[in-house]
Scaffold this motif. Structure first.
Motif, PDB file in Angstrom:
ATOM      1  N   ILE A  20       0.878  -1.174   0.000  1.00  0.00           N
ATOM      2  CA  ILE A  20       0.000   0.000   0.000  1.00  0.00           C
ATOM      3  C   ILE A  20       0.913   1.221   0.000  1.00  0.00           C
ATOM      4  CG2 ILE A  20      -1.777   1.301   1.226  1.00  0.00           C
ATOM      5  CD1 ILE A  20      -2.725  -1.344   2.439  1.00  0.00           C
ATOM      6  N   ALA A  21       0.676   2.110  -0.950  1.00  0.00           N
ATOM      7  CA  ALA A  21       1.534   3.285  -1.078  1.00  0.00           C
ATOM      8  C   ALA A  21       0.702   4.555  -1.140  1.00  0.00           C
ATOM      9  CB  ALA A  21       2.376   3.176  -2.355  1.00  0.00           C
ATOM     10  N   ARG A  22       1.248   5.611  -0.583  1.00  0.00           N
ATOM     11  CA  ARG A  22       0.623   6.935  -0.691  1.00  0.00           C
ATOM     12  C   ARG A  22       1.326   7.680  -1.822  1.00  0.00           C
ATOM     13  NH1 ARG A  22      -2.722   9.948   1.660  1.00  0.00           N
ATOM     14  NH2 ARG A  22      -2.918   8.664   3.517  1.00  0.00           N
ATOM     15  N   LEU A  23       0.523   8.122  -2.776  1.00  0.00           N
ATOM     16  CA  LEU A  23       1.060   8.860  -3.913  1.00  0.00           C
ATOM     17  C   LEU A  23       1.559  10.235  -3.483  1.00  0.00           C
ATOM     18  CD1 LEU A  23      -1.748   8.061  -6.498  1.00  0.00           C
ATOM     19  CD2 LEU A  23       0.542   7.046  -6.407  1.00  0.00           C
ATOM     20  N   ARG A  24       2.651  10.663  -4.081  1.00  0.00           N
ATOM     21  CA  ARG A  24       3.149  12.027  -3.864  1.00  0.00           C
ATOM     22  C   ARG A  24       2.630  12.961  -4.938  1.00  0.00           C
ATOM     23  NH1 ARG A  24       9.329  12.089  -3.202  1.00  0.00           N
ATOM     24  NH2 ARG A  24       8.870  14.238  -2.669  1.00  0.00           N
ATOM     25  N   PHE A  25       2.230  12.357  -6.075  1.00  0.00           N
ATOM     26  CA  PHE A  25       1.708  13.105  -7.216  1.00  0.00           C
ATOM     27  C   PHE A  25       0.528  12.328  -7.779  1.00  0.00           C
ATOM     28  CE2 PHE A  25       6.316  13.663  -7.000  1.00  0.00           C
ATOM     29  CZ  PHE A  25       6.420  15.037  -6.899  1.00  0.00           C
ATOM     30  N   PRO A  26      -0.367  12.966  -8.503  1.00  0.00           N
ATOM     31  CA  PRO A  26      -1.468  12.235  -9.148  1.00  0.00           C
ATOM     32  C   PRO A  26      -0.931  11.222 -10.166  1.00  0.00           C
ATOM     33  CG  PRO A  26      -1.870  14.606  -9.186  1.00  0.00           C
ATOM     34  CD  PRO A  26      -0.454  14.410  -8.721  1.00  0.00           C
ATOM     35  N   LEU A  27      -1.660  10.148 -10.369  1.00  0.00           N
ATOM     36  CA  LEU A  27      -1.228   9.114 -11.312  1.00  0.00           C
ATOM     37  C   LEU A  27      -1.039   9.639 -12.731  1.00  0.00           C
ATOM     38  CD1 LEU A  27      -3.243   5.995 -10.155  1.00  0.00           C
ATOM     39  CD2 LEU A  27      -0.763   6.226 -10.223  1.00  0.00           C
ATOM     40  N   PHE A  69      -9.242   2.303   1.663  1.00  0.00           N
ATOM     41  CA  PHE A  69      -9.629   3.056   2.862  1.00  0.00           C
ATOM     42  C   PHE A  69     -10.260   4.408   2.543  1.00  0.00           C
ATOM     43  CE2 PHE A  69      -5.769   0.599   4.297  1.00  0.00           C
ATOM     44  CZ  PHE A  69      -6.495  -0.424   4.904  1.00  0.00           C
ATOM     45  N   GLY A  70     -10.879   4.545   1.365  1.00  0.00           N
ATOM     46  CA  GLY A  70     -11.543   5.789   0.999  1.00  0.00           C
ATOM     47  C   GLY A  70     -10.599   6.946   0.726  1.00  0.00           C
ATOM     48  N   ASP A  71      -9.329   6.649   0.504  1.00  0.00           N
ATOM     49  CA  ASP A  71      -8.319   7.692   0.293  1.00  0.00           C
ATOM     50  C   ASP A  71      -7.825   7.619  -1.149  1.00  0.00           C
ATOM     51  OD1 ASP A  71      -5.998   9.263   0.197  1.00  0.00           O
ATOM     52  OD2 ASP A  71      -5.418   8.721   2.243  1.00  0.00           O
ATOM     53  N   ALA A  72      -8.125   8.629  -1.959  1.00  0.00           N
ATOM     54  CA  ALA A  72      -7.754   8.627  -3.374  1.00  0.00           C
ATOM     55  C   ALA A  72      -6.247   8.694  -3.594  1.00  0.00           C
ATOM     56  CB  ALA A  72      -8.430   9.803  -4.077  1.00  0.00           C
ATOM     57  N   TRP A  73      -5.483   9.038  -2.575  1.00  0.00           N
ATOM     58  CA  TRP A  73      -4.026   9.125  -2.705  1.00  0.00           C
ATOM     59  C   TRP A  73      -3.328   7.819  -2.348  1.00  0.00           C
ATOM     60  CZ3 TRP A  73      -1.389  12.953  -5.046  1.00  0.00           C
ATOM     61  CH2 TRP A  73      -2.102  14.101  -5.344  1.00  0.00           C
ATOM     62  N   LEU A  74      -4.088   6.797  -1.965  1.00  0.00           N
ATOM     63  CA  LEU A  74      -3.505   5.486  -1.670  1.00  0.00           C
ATOM     64  C   LEU A  74      -3.736   4.549  -2.846  1.00  0.00           C
ATOM     65  CD1 LEU A  74      -4.583   4.783   2.031  1.00  0.00           C
ATOM     66  CD2 LEU A  74      -2.343   5.517   1.198  1.00  0.00           C
ATOM     67  N   ILE A  75      -2.717   3.760  -3.178  1.00  0.00           N
ATOM     68  CA  ILE A  75      -2.872   2.699  -4.177  1.00  0.00           C
ATOM     69  C   ILE A  75      -2.417   1.391  -3.543  1.00  0.00           C
ATOM     70  CG2 ILE A  75      -2.712   4.181  -6.207  1.00  0.00           C
ATOM     71  CD1 ILE A  75       0.209   3.289  -6.526  1.00  0.00           C
TER      72      ILE A  75
END
Length: 102
Positions: A20-27, A69-75
């Motif tokens: 599980i990673a949190r993005l630093r920038f949009p995909l 988890f409802g977080d658009a910045w997590l993949i």
């Protein structure tokens, strides 16, 4: 009482890996272009790898749009392998290793 055959019982298990990673920038950003462009080729290699069983994917063919988890910045990335040796062989060789080195 039942007996346990450890070789047979062990052979019935597989290994699941999850990242599980949190993005630093949009995909769709230029910063993640190389990562996004590498998803399909790396997934294709994984799908054909010795010991590969299954991977999480949506209709897009990968899991980058699967809600976490409802977080658009997590993949999330999740796959199942025959054993640790099969996963290690994929991770540290070929196309996957090449992209990780970048």
């Amino acid at each position: 009482m039942t007996s346990i055959d450890t070789e047979t019982d062990f052979a019935q298990h597989e290994l699941a890996q999850v990242n599980i990673a949190r993005l630093r920038f949009p995909l769709d950003s230029t910063e993640l272009k190389e990562f996004v462009d590498g998803l399909d080729p790396v997934n294709a290699v994984a799908d054909q790898a010795e010991g590969f069983v299954w991977r999480l994917r949506s209709e897009s063919g990968n899991a980058t749009d699967v809600p976490v988890f409802g977080d658009a910045w997590l993949i999330v990335n999740m796959s199942v392998w025959r054993d640790a040796e099969a996963l290690t062989g994929f991770m540290y060789a070929g196309r996957h290793r090449e992209l990780m080195n970048r």
